[in-house]
Design a protein around this motif. Structure first.
Motif, PDB file in Angstrom:
ATOM      1  N   PHE A   1       0.887  -1.166   0.000  1.00  0.00           N
ATOM      2  CA  PHE A   1       0.000   0.000   0.000  1.00  0.00           C
ATOM      3  C   PHE A   1       0.918   1.205   0.000  1.00  0.00           C
ATOM      4  CE2 PHE A   1      -2.973   3.140   1.562  1.00  0.00           C
ATOM      5  CZ  PHE A   1      -4.157   2.782   0.948  1.00  0.00           C
TER       6      PHE A   1
ATOM      7  N   TYR B   1      -5.139   2.263  11.714  1.00  0.00           N
ATOM      8  CA  TYR B   1      -5.311   2.068  10.278  1.00  0.00           C
ATOM      9  C   TYR B   1      -4.205   1.152   9.730  1.00  0.00           C
ATOM     10  CZ  TYR B   1      -5.864   3.280   5.323  1.00  0.00           C
ATOM     11  OH  TYR B   1      -6.045   3.242   3.967  1.00  0.00           O
ATOM     12  N   ARG B   2      -2.988   1.358  10.207  1.00  0.00           N
ATOM     13  CA  ARG B   2      -1.885   0.501   9.735  1.00  0.00           C
ATOM     14  C   ARG B   2      -2.124  -0.958  10.143  1.00  0.00           C
ATOM     15  NH1 ARG B   2       1.726   5.167   9.606  1.00  0.00           N
ATOM     16  NH2 ARG B   2       3.042   5.000   7.753  1.00  0.00           N
TER      17      ARG B   2
ATOM     18  N   LEU C   1      -4.510  -2.295   7.789  1.00  0.00           N
ATOM     19  CA  LEU C   1      -3.895  -2.487   6.460  1.00  0.00           C
ATOM     20  C   LEU C   1      -3.015  -3.736   6.408  1.00  0.00           C
ATOM     21  CD1 LEU C   1      -2.746   1.014   5.153  1.00  0.00           C
ATOM     22  CD2 LEU C   1      -4.426  -0.500   4.114  1.00  0.00           C
TER      23      LEU C   1
ATOM     24  N   MET D   1      -3.484  -6.294   3.475  1.00  0.00           N
ATOM     25  CA  MET D   1      -2.383  -6.570   2.536  1.00  0.00           C
ATOM     26  C   MET D   1      -1.941  -8.032   2.631  1.00  0.00           C
ATOM     27  SD  MET D   1      -1.735  -3.909   0.742  1.00  0.00           S
ATOM     28  CE  MET D   1      -3.340  -3.155   0.823  1.00  0.00           C
TER      29      MET D   1
END
Lengths: 158, 264
Positions: free
Chosen positions: B175, B247-248, B251, B255
Protein backbone atom coordinates in the motif's frame (compact mmCIF):
# COMPACT_ATOMS: atom_id res chain seq x y z
CA UNK A 1 39.13 19.46 -7.16
CA UNK A 2 39.32 16.40 -9.33
CA UNK A 3 39.15 15.78 -13.05
CA UNK A 4 36.29 13.94 -14.69
CA UNK A 5 35.88 13.01 -18.33
CA UNK A 6 32.73 11.74 -19.97
CA UNK A 7 30.95 11.80 -23.27
CA UNK A 8 28.05 14.25 -23.42
CA UNK A 9 25.86 14.09 -26.52
CA UNK A 10 28.67 12.35 -28.33
CA UNK A 11 31.34 14.92 -27.43
CA UNK A 12 34.15 14.07 -25.03
CA UNK A 13 34.33 16.62 -22.21
CA UNK A 14 36.77 16.92 -19.36
CA UNK A 15 36.58 19.36 -16.43
CA UNK A 16 38.12 19.96 -13.03
CA UNK A 17 35.27 19.85 -10.53
CA UNK A 18 34.50 19.79 -6.82
CA UNK A 19 33.52 16.19 -5.95
CA UNK A 20 30.19 17.56 -4.67
CA UNK A 21 29.16 18.62 -8.18
CA UNK A 22 25.91 16.97 -9.19
CA UNK A 23 25.56 15.81 -12.77
CA UNK A 24 22.82 18.37 -13.40
CA UNK A 25 25.07 21.22 -12.22
CA UNK A 26 27.93 19.83 -14.26
CA UNK A 27 25.71 19.93 -17.35
CA UNK A 28 24.16 23.32 -16.66
CA UNK A 29 26.97 25.30 -15.04
CA UNK A 30 30.12 23.73 -16.46
CA UNK A 31 28.92 22.77 -19.94
CA UNK A 32 26.17 25.41 -20.27
CA UNK A 33 23.68 22.78 -21.38
CA UNK A 34 20.70 24.39 -19.69
CA UNK A 35 18.03 22.25 -21.33
CA UNK A 36 18.21 19.87 -18.38
CA UNK A 37 16.22 21.52 -15.60
CA UNK A 38 16.29 21.47 -11.81
CA UNK A 39 12.75 21.28 -10.51
CA UNK A 40 12.51 19.81 -7.04
CA UNK A 41 16.18 18.95 -6.47
CA UNK A 42 14.94 16.02 -4.33
CA UNK A 43 14.75 13.12 -6.85
CA UNK A 44 11.00 13.42 -7.29
CA UNK A 45 9.97 15.63 -10.21
CA UNK A 46 12.07 14.20 -13.03
CA UNK A 47 12.80 17.57 -14.74
CA UNK A 48 16.52 16.70 -14.62
CA UNK A 49 16.17 13.34 -16.36
CA UNK A 50 19.03 12.46 -18.73
CA UNK A 51 20.31 9.19 -20.16
CA UNK A 52 23.38 7.66 -18.55
CA UNK A 53 24.81 4.83 -20.65
CA UNK A 54 21.43 4.59 -22.35
CA UNK A 55 19.25 4.55 -19.24
CA UNK A 56 17.12 7.37 -17.85
CA UNK A 57 18.33 8.69 -14.51
CA UNK A 58 17.78 11.78 -12.39
CA UNK A 59 20.83 13.97 -12.82
CA UNK A 60 20.16 15.87 -9.57
CA UNK A 61 20.94 12.65 -7.70
CA UNK A 62 24.18 11.59 -9.37
CA UNK A 63 27.69 12.80 -8.62
CA UNK A 64 29.40 13.90 -11.82
CA UNK A 65 32.72 12.67 -10.45
CA UNK A 66 31.34 9.13 -10.35
CA UNK A 67 30.54 9.11 -14.06
CA UNK A 68 34.07 8.87 -15.44
CA UNK A 69 33.84 7.39 -18.93
CA UNK A 70 30.03 7.43 -19.03
CA UNK A 71 27.95 8.28 -22.10
CA UNK A 72 25.45 11.01 -21.27
CA UNK A 73 22.61 12.11 -23.51
CA UNK A 74 20.66 15.26 -22.66
CA UNK A 75 17.66 16.87 -24.34
CA UNK A 76 20.13 18.86 -26.49
CA UNK A 77 21.44 15.59 -27.91
CA UNK A 78 18.17 14.25 -29.33
CA UNK A 79 17.53 16.38 -32.42
CA UNK A 80 19.51 15.89 -35.61
CA UNK A 81 20.42 19.45 -36.52
CA UNK A 82 17.17 21.26 -37.31
CA UNK A 83 15.18 18.01 -37.40
CA UNK A 84 13.43 17.28 -34.11
CA UNK A 85 13.56 13.80 -32.61
CA UNK A 86 10.19 12.05 -33.22
CA UNK A 87 9.36 12.33 -29.50
CA UNK A 88 10.08 16.06 -29.50
CA UNK A 89 7.96 16.49 -32.63
CA UNK A 90 5.12 14.56 -30.98
CA UNK A 91 5.19 16.82 -27.89
CA UNK A 92 4.92 19.84 -30.20
CA UNK A 93 2.21 18.27 -32.34
CA UNK A 94 0.04 17.23 -29.37
CA UNK A 95 0.88 20.26 -27.24
CA UNK A 96 2.23 18.03 -24.48
CA UNK A 97 3.24 21.02 -22.39
CA UNK A 98 2.15 24.35 -21.07
CA UNK A 99 4.98 26.10 -19.25
CA UNK A 100 7.54 23.64 -20.61
CA UNK A 101 9.63 23.32 -17.47
CA UNK A 102 9.11 19.57 -17.06
CA UNK A 103 9.26 18.89 -20.81
CA UNK A 104 12.96 18.00 -21.22
CA UNK A 105 12.64 15.41 -18.45
CA UNK A 106 9.34 14.14 -19.84
CA UNK A 107 10.87 13.64 -23.27
CA UNK A 108 14.00 11.93 -21.95
CA UNK A 109 11.83 9.64 -19.81
CA UNK A 110 9.54 8.97 -22.77
CA UNK A 111 12.41 7.95 -25.06
CA UNK A 112 13.71 5.64 -22.33
CA UNK A 113 10.22 4.18 -21.94
CA UNK A 114 10.11 3.35 -25.65
CA UNK A 115 13.61 1.82 -25.46
CA UNK A 116 12.41 -0.54 -22.72
CA UNK A 117 8.76 -1.12 -23.55
CA UNK A 118 8.61 -0.85 -27.32
CA UNK A 119 6.71 1.36 -29.74
CA UNK A 120 3.16 0.34 -28.95
CA UNK A 121 2.35 1.76 -25.54
CA UNK A 122 -1.10 1.81 -23.97
CA UNK A 123 -2.22 4.71 -21.81
CA UNK A 124 -1.95 2.79 -18.56
CA UNK A 125 1.65 1.79 -19.24
CA UNK A 126 2.55 5.38 -20.12
CA UNK A 127 0.92 6.75 -16.98
CA UNK A 128 2.57 4.17 -14.72
CA UNK A 129 5.95 4.73 -16.30
CA UNK A 130 5.61 8.49 -15.81
CA UNK A 131 5.41 8.25 -12.05
CA UNK A 132 8.85 9.79 -11.71
CA UNK A 133 7.95 12.86 -13.77
CA UNK A 134 5.74 15.58 -12.37
CA UNK A 135 3.91 18.17 -14.46
CA UNK A 136 1.96 20.89 -12.65
CA UNK A 137 0.26 22.40 -15.70
CA UNK A 138 -1.14 19.96 -18.18
CA UNK A 139 -2.99 17.33 -16.18
CA UNK A 140 -0.92 14.87 -18.23
CA UNK A 141 -3.55 14.14 -20.93
CA UNK A 142 -1.63 15.69 -23.78
CA UNK A 143 1.67 14.31 -22.48
CA UNK A 144 0.24 10.80 -22.61
CA UNK A 145 -1.08 11.45 -26.12
CA UNK A 146 2.29 12.83 -27.21
CA UNK A 147 4.21 9.85 -25.85
CA UNK A 148 1.80 7.41 -27.46
CA UNK A 149 2.24 9.07 -30.83
CA UNK A 150 5.99 9.71 -30.38
CA UNK A 151 6.53 6.04 -29.58
CA UNK A 152 4.79 4.99 -32.78
CA UNK A 153 6.75 7.58 -34.76
CA UNK A 154 10.04 6.30 -33.31
CA UNK A 155 9.10 2.84 -34.59
CA UNK A 156 8.26 4.17 -38.04
CA UNK A 157 11.55 6.13 -38.19
CA UNK A 158 13.67 3.02 -37.60
CA UNK B 1 26.00 19.33 0.75
CA UNK B 2 29.17 19.63 2.77
CA UNK B 3 32.54 18.79 1.20
CA UNK B 4 33.89 15.24 1.27
CA UNK B 5 36.78 13.24 -0.08
CA UNK B 6 35.72 11.01 -2.96
CA UNK B 7 37.07 7.48 -3.36
CA UNK B 8 36.32 5.09 -6.20
CA UNK B 9 37.99 1.79 -5.29
CA UNK B 10 38.03 -1.07 -7.82
CA UNK B 11 37.91 -4.02 -5.44
CA UNK B 12 35.86 -5.11 -2.45
CA UNK B 13 38.94 -5.31 -0.23
CA UNK B 14 40.06 -1.77 -1.15
CA UNK B 15 36.52 -0.49 -0.59
CA UNK B 16 36.26 -2.19 2.80
CA UNK B 17 39.57 -0.70 3.87
CA UNK B 18 38.48 2.83 2.89
CA UNK B 19 35.06 2.33 4.46
CA UNK B 20 36.67 1.31 7.73
CA UNK B 21 37.29 5.00 8.42
CA UNK B 22 34.58 6.18 10.85
CA UNK B 23 34.13 9.37 8.75
CA UNK B 24 33.39 7.42 5.58
CA UNK B 25 30.06 6.45 4.06
CA UNK B 26 29.66 3.78 1.42
CA UNK B 27 27.65 4.75 -1.67
CA UNK B 28 25.96 2.16 -3.87
CA UNK B 29 23.23 3.77 -6.03
CA UNK B 30 23.18 6.88 -3.87
CA UNK B 31 19.40 7.21 -4.23
CA UNK B 32 19.02 7.75 -0.48
CA UNK B 33 22.50 8.90 0.52
CA UNK B 34 22.77 11.82 -1.92
CA UNK B 35 19.36 13.35 -1.08
CA UNK B 36 20.22 12.96 2.61
CA UNK B 37 23.54 14.74 2.08
CA UNK B 38 21.87 17.48 0.04
CA UNK B 39 19.56 18.14 2.97
CA UNK B 40 22.62 18.15 5.23
CA UNK B 41 21.12 15.36 7.31
CA UNK B 42 24.33 13.45 6.62
CA UNK B 43 27.78 14.94 6.16
CA UNK B 44 30.31 12.15 5.74
CA UNK B 45 33.96 13.16 5.47
CA UNK B 46 34.50 10.62 2.71
CA UNK B 47 32.40 8.80 0.13
CA UNK B 48 33.41 5.31 -0.93
CA UNK B 49 31.69 4.80 -4.29
CA UNK B 50 31.13 1.11 -5.08
CA UNK B 51 30.26 1.74 -8.74
CA UNK B 52 33.86 1.05 -9.77
CA UNK B 53 33.94 -2.38 -8.12
CA UNK B 54 33.22 -5.14 -10.62
CA UNK B 55 31.69 -8.52 -9.88
CA UNK B 56 28.98 -7.31 -7.50
CA UNK B 57 26.07 -7.38 -9.96
CA UNK B 58 23.84 -10.03 -11.38
CA UNK B 59 21.14 -12.56 -10.59
CA UNK B 60 21.86 -16.30 -10.58
CA UNK B 61 19.52 -19.18 -9.78
CA UNK B 62 20.95 -22.55 -8.76
CA UNK B 63 20.21 -25.34 -6.31
CA UNK B 64 16.93 -23.90 -5.05
CA UNK B 65 18.55 -20.55 -4.28
CA UNK B 66 18.56 -17.14 -5.91
CA UNK B 67 21.73 -15.10 -5.46
CA UNK B 68 21.60 -11.38 -6.19
CA UNK B 69 24.77 -9.29 -6.24
CA UNK B 70 24.70 -6.28 -3.92
CA UNK B 71 25.14 -3.74 -6.75
CA UNK B 72 22.32 -5.18 -8.88
CA UNK B 73 19.99 -2.31 -9.80
CA UNK B 74 16.29 -2.56 -8.98
CA UNK B 75 15.48 -2.44 -12.71
CA UNK B 76 17.70 -5.47 -13.35
CA UNK B 77 16.14 -7.40 -10.46
CA UNK B 78 12.71 -6.52 -11.83
CA UNK B 79 13.47 -7.66 -15.38
CA UNK B 80 15.54 -10.78 -14.62
CA UNK B 81 13.84 -13.64 -16.48
CA UNK B 82 15.51 -16.21 -14.23
CA UNK B 83 14.27 -14.51 -11.08
CA UNK B 84 10.77 -14.16 -12.52
CA UNK B 85 10.68 -17.94 -12.94
CA UNK B 86 12.11 -18.68 -9.48
CA UNK B 87 10.60 -16.00 -7.21
CA UNK B 88 8.16 -13.85 -9.19
CA UNK B 89 7.16 -12.02 -6.00
CA UNK B 90 10.68 -10.62 -5.65
CA UNK B 91 10.83 -9.51 -9.28
CA UNK B 92 7.46 -7.78 -8.81
CA UNK B 93 8.62 -6.07 -5.62
CA UNK B 94 11.62 -4.53 -7.37
CA UNK B 95 9.30 -2.99 -9.97
CA UNK B 96 7.35 -1.11 -7.29
CA UNK B 97 10.35 0.70 -5.83
CA UNK B 98 10.50 4.45 -6.50
CA UNK B 99 10.15 5.27 -10.19
CA UNK B 100 11.85 4.05 -13.40
CA UNK B 101 14.79 6.45 -13.08
CA UNK B 102 15.43 5.55 -9.45
CA UNK B 103 15.19 1.85 -10.33
CA UNK B 104 17.93 2.31 -12.95
CA UNK B 105 20.38 3.47 -10.29
CA UNK B 106 19.29 2.19 -6.87
CA UNK B 107 20.65 -1.18 -5.74
CA UNK B 108 19.41 -4.06 -3.61
CA UNK B 109 22.53 -3.98 -1.42
CA UNK B 110 22.17 -0.26 -0.79
CA UNK B 111 18.52 -0.63 0.15
CA UNK B 112 19.18 -3.53 2.50
CA UNK B 113 22.16 -1.79 4.13
CA UNK B 114 20.13 1.38 4.64
CA UNK B 115 17.22 -0.51 6.27
CA UNK B 116 14.70 2.26 5.77
CA UNK B 117 11.65 1.28 7.85
CA UNK B 118 9.45 1.73 4.76
CA UNK B 119 11.75 0.07 2.21
CA UNK B 120 10.57 -3.04 0.34
CA UNK B 121 13.54 -5.40 0.26
CA UNK B 122 13.78 -5.91 4.05
CA UNK B 123 10.31 -7.50 3.98
CA UNK B 124 11.39 -9.89 1.23
CA UNK B 125 14.60 -10.79 3.08
CA UNK B 126 12.73 -11.55 6.32
CA UNK B 127 9.84 -13.46 4.75
CA UNK B 128 12.04 -15.54 2.45
CA UNK B 129 14.65 -16.18 5.15
CA UNK B 130 17.45 -14.64 3.11
CA UNK B 131 21.12 -14.67 4.00
CA UNK B 132 23.03 -11.40 3.74
CA UNK B 133 26.58 -12.18 2.62
CA UNK B 134 29.26 -9.61 3.44
CA UNK B 135 32.97 -9.35 2.73
CA UNK B 136 33.60 -11.18 6.02
CA UNK B 137 30.60 -13.32 7.06
CA UNK B 138 27.06 -14.52 6.40
CA UNK B 139 24.19 -13.00 8.38
CA UNK B 140 20.64 -14.36 8.57
CA UNK B 141 18.04 -11.69 7.75
CA UNK B 142 16.58 -12.28 11.21
CA UNK B 143 19.81 -11.07 12.81
CA UNK B 144 20.61 -8.45 10.19
CA UNK B 145 17.81 -5.89 10.58
CA UNK B 146 18.36 -4.52 14.08
CA UNK B 147 16.19 -1.39 14.11
CA UNK B 148 15.37 1.89 12.44
CA UNK B 149 18.05 2.45 9.74
CA UNK B 150 20.17 0.06 11.80
CA UNK B 151 21.75 -3.24 10.78
CA UNK B 152 24.26 -5.78 12.07
CA UNK B 153 26.88 -4.35 9.65
CA UNK B 154 30.09 -3.14 11.28
CA UNK B 155 31.90 -0.01 10.14
CA UNK B 156 33.49 -0.84 6.81
CA UNK B 157 31.65 -4.14 6.36
CA UNK B 158 30.25 -4.46 2.84
CA UNK B 159 27.34 -6.52 1.58
CA UNK B 160 28.50 -8.49 -1.46
CA UNK B 161 25.38 -10.52 -2.21
CA UNK B 162 22.05 -11.67 -0.87
CA UNK B 163 20.92 -15.28 -1.09
CA UNK B 164 17.19 -16.09 -1.17
CA UNK B 165 15.89 -19.66 -0.79
CA UNK B 166 13.20 -20.30 -3.43
CA UNK B 167 9.80 -20.64 -1.69
CA UNK B 168 6.89 -22.81 -2.79
CA UNK B 169 4.76 -19.71 -3.24
CA UNK B 170 5.12 -16.04 -2.35
CA UNK B 171 3.67 -12.61 -2.97
CA UNK B 172 4.28 -9.02 -1.91
CA UNK B 173 1.50 -6.49 -1.57
CA UNK B 174 2.27 -2.85 -1.02
CA UNK B 175 0.00 0.00 0.00
CA UNK B 176 2.03 2.88 -1.32
CA UNK B 177 2.30 6.43 -0.20
CA UNK B 178 1.08 8.11 -3.40
CA UNK B 179 3.77 10.81 -3.23
CA UNK B 180 6.91 9.04 -2.05
CA UNK B 181 6.07 5.53 -3.38
CA UNK B 182 7.40 4.12 -0.12
CA UNK B 183 5.26 1.54 1.66
CA UNK B 184 2.72 2.82 4.17
CA UNK B 185 2.29 -0.91 4.71
CA UNK B 186 3.93 -3.67 2.69
CA UNK B 187 3.41 -7.34 3.44
CA UNK B 188 5.52 -10.18 2.04
CA UNK B 189 4.05 -13.67 2.47
CA UNK B 190 6.10 -16.77 1.68
CA UNK B 191 5.06 -20.40 1.88
CA UNK B 192 8.14 -22.56 2.43
CA UNK B 193 8.76 -26.20 3.29
CA UNK B 194 9.39 -25.05 6.88
CA UNK B 195 6.05 -23.20 7.12
CA UNK B 196 4.67 -19.80 6.23
CA UNK B 197 6.56 -16.59 6.93
CA UNK B 198 4.95 -13.15 6.93
CA UNK B 199 7.03 -9.96 7.08
CA UNK B 200 5.75 -6.39 7.29
CA UNK B 201 7.47 -3.18 6.24
CA UNK B 202 6.34 0.44 6.52
CA UNK B 203 4.31 -0.11 9.65
CA UNK B 204 6.77 -0.84 12.46
CA UNK B 205 8.44 1.80 14.63
CA UNK B 206 11.63 -0.29 14.55
CA UNK B 207 11.40 -1.33 10.93
CA UNK B 208 10.57 -4.70 9.41
CA UNK B 209 8.96 -7.41 11.58
CA UNK B 210 7.27 -10.80 11.31
CA UNK B 211 3.68 -11.58 12.31
CA UNK B 212 3.65 -14.83 14.28
CA UNK B 213 -0.14 -15.08 14.58
CA UNK B 214 -0.56 -14.87 10.79
CA UNK B 215 2.25 -17.37 10.23
CA UNK B 216 0.71 -19.96 12.58
CA UNK B 217 -2.75 -19.61 11.04
CA UNK B 218 -1.44 -19.70 7.46
CA UNK B 219 0.83 -22.68 8.13
CA UNK B 220 -2.29 -24.66 9.04
CA UNK B 221 -4.48 -23.26 6.28
CA UNK B 222 -2.94 -21.15 3.51
CA UNK B 223 -6.01 -19.06 2.72
CA UNK B 224 -7.02 -15.43 3.20
CA UNK B 225 -9.92 -16.62 5.35
CA UNK B 226 -7.52 -18.15 7.88
CA UNK B 227 -6.27 -14.73 9.00
CA UNK B 228 -9.33 -12.57 8.34
CA UNK B 229 -10.46 -12.50 11.97
CA UNK B 230 -7.02 -11.97 13.53
CA UNK B 231 -6.78 -8.50 15.06
CA UNK B 232 -3.25 -7.12 15.40
CA UNK B 233 -2.22 -5.06 18.42
CA UNK B 234 -1.21 -1.48 17.58
CA UNK B 235 1.80 -1.50 19.94
CA UNK B 236 4.95 -0.56 18.10
CA UNK B 237 3.16 0.55 14.94
CA UNK B 238 3.81 3.95 13.35
CA UNK B 239 1.34 6.78 13.55
CA UNK B 240 1.91 9.75 11.27
CA UNK B 241 0.04 12.13 8.97
CA UNK B 242 -0.31 9.38 6.37
CA UNK B 243 -1.83 6.68 8.55
CA UNK B 244 -2.35 6.13 12.27
CA UNK B 245 -1.50 2.90 14.07
CA UNK B 246 -5.08 1.57 14.04
CA UNK B 247 -5.31 2.07 10.28
CA UNK B 248 -1.89 0.50 9.73
CA UNK B 249 -2.87 -2.53 11.84
CA UNK B 250 -5.95 -2.90 9.64
CA UNK B 251 -3.90 -2.49 6.46
CA UNK B 252 -1.47 -5.22 7.52
CA UNK B 253 -4.35 -7.68 7.62
CA UNK B 254 -5.77 -6.49 4.29
CA UNK B 255 -2.38 -6.57 2.54
CA UNK B 256 -1.56 -9.98 4.01
CA UNK B 257 -4.84 -11.42 2.71
CA UNK B 258 -4.22 -9.91 -0.73
CA UNK B 259 -0.71 -11.41 -0.70
CA UNK B 260 -2.05 -14.86 0.19
CA UNK B 261 -4.55 -14.62 -2.66
CA UNK B 262 -1.86 -13.44 -5.08
CA UNK B 263 0.82 -15.95 -4.01
CA UNK B 264 2.37 -18.00 -6.80
Amino acid sequence: MATVSMSVNGKLVSRDIDPRTLLVDFLREHLRLTGTHVGCDTTQCGCCTVHVDGKAMKSCTLLAIGLEGAQITTIEGLAKGQELHPMQAAFREHHGLQCGFCTPGMIMAAVDMVNRKGNHLDDQTIREELEGNICRCTGYHNIVKAIHSGAEAMGAAK
Amino acid sequence: MYPFTYHRPDSVSAAAKLAGDAEAKVMAGGMTLLPTMKQRLASPGAIVDLNGVSGLSGVTVAGGKVTIGAMTRHADVHTSAELRKAIPALADLAGWIGDPMVRHRGTIGGSVANNDPAADYPAACMALGATIVTDRREIAAEDFFTGLFDTALEQGELITKIVFPVPQKAAYQKFRNPASRYAIVGVFVAQTSAGVRVAVTGAGESGVFRVKSFEDALSKDFSAKAIEAIKLPTDGLNSDIHADAVYRAHLINVMARRAVDAAK
